[in-house]
Design a protein around this motif. Structure first.
Motif, PDB file in Angstrom:
ATOM      1  N   GLY A 238      -8.470  -6.421   8.065  1.00 46.00           N
ATOM      2  CA  GLY A 238      -9.838  -6.673   7.629  1.00 46.00           C
ATOM      3  C   GLY A 238     -10.833  -5.659   8.169  1.00 46.00           C
ATOM      4  O   GLY A 238     -11.925  -5.509   7.624  1.00 46.00           O
ATOM      5  N   THR A 239     -10.478  -4.978   9.231  1.00 43.55           N
ATOM      6  CA  THR A 239     -11.312  -3.900   9.778  1.00 43.55           C
ATOM      7  C   THR A 239     -10.935  -2.562   9.168  1.00 43.55           C
ATOM      8  O   THR A 239     -11.792  -1.744   8.867  1.00 43.55           O
ATOM      9  N   LEU A 240      -9.636  -2.349   8.987  1.00 47.99           N
ATOM     10  CA  LEU A 240      -9.151  -1.040   8.545  1.00 47.99           C
ATOM     11  C   LEU A 240      -9.427  -0.768   7.068  1.00 47.99           C
ATOM     12  O   LEU A 240      -9.853   0.339   6.718  1.00 47.99           O
ATOM     13  N   TYR A 241      -9.196  -1.744   6.205  1.00 50.30           N
ATOM     14  CA  TYR A 241      -9.367  -1.499   4.772  1.00 50.30           C
ATOM     15  C   TYR A 241     -10.786  -1.043   4.392  1.00 50.30           C
ATOM     16  O   TYR A 241     -10.929  -0.070   3.637  1.00 50.30           O
ATOM     17  N   PRO A 242     -11.833  -1.679   4.906  1.00 51.93           N
ATOM     18  CA  PRO A 242     -13.181  -1.185   4.572  1.00 51.93           C
ATOM     19  C   PRO A 242     -13.423   0.239   5.083  1.00 51.93           C
ATOM     20  O   PRO A 242     -14.078   1.043   4.414  1.00 51.93           O
TER      21      PRO A 242
END
Length: 109
Positions: free
Chosen positions: A47-51
């Protein structure tokens, strides 16, 4: 001040640089990026990496390619663009300057 909060903020500030460093040598699948960050004690969730990956792609610093997988559907592998390589080179200079400045300040103590 809560040290965990300060630590978290410092890590968030470095995450972009760390991800781009991982992509410097080879294209990576998202879960591979997460594993490598965890190996470096930088715990990151999808959830942190994808954005972050989406923003870097939108900014023209990353691209991706689809690769067939033996374990299911094709996977998206991220890689640096030419602009991303130049941006990373500049980040390397900024990091070097920053660590030098911090070391100078620490030497005053």
């Amino acid at each position: 001040m809560n040290i965990d909060n300060a630590k978290s903020q410092m890590r968030k500030g470095m995450l972009e640089y760390c991800v781009m460093l991982l992509l410097r040598k080879e294209a990576c699948y998202t879960s591979d990026i997460i594993i490598r960050l965890k190996e470096a004690d930088l715990i990151v969730v999808e959830g942190t990496l994808y954005p972050l990956l989406t923003r870097l792609k939108k900014d023209g610093l990353l691209s991706y390619e689809w690769r067939e997988s033996t374990q299911g559907p094709p996977r998206k592998y991220y890689l640096l663009t030419t602009e991303g390589e130049e941006f990373l080179r500049q980040l390397d200079e900024v990091w070097s300057d920053l660590t030098n400045s911090i070391n100078i300040i620490k030497s005053f103590m």
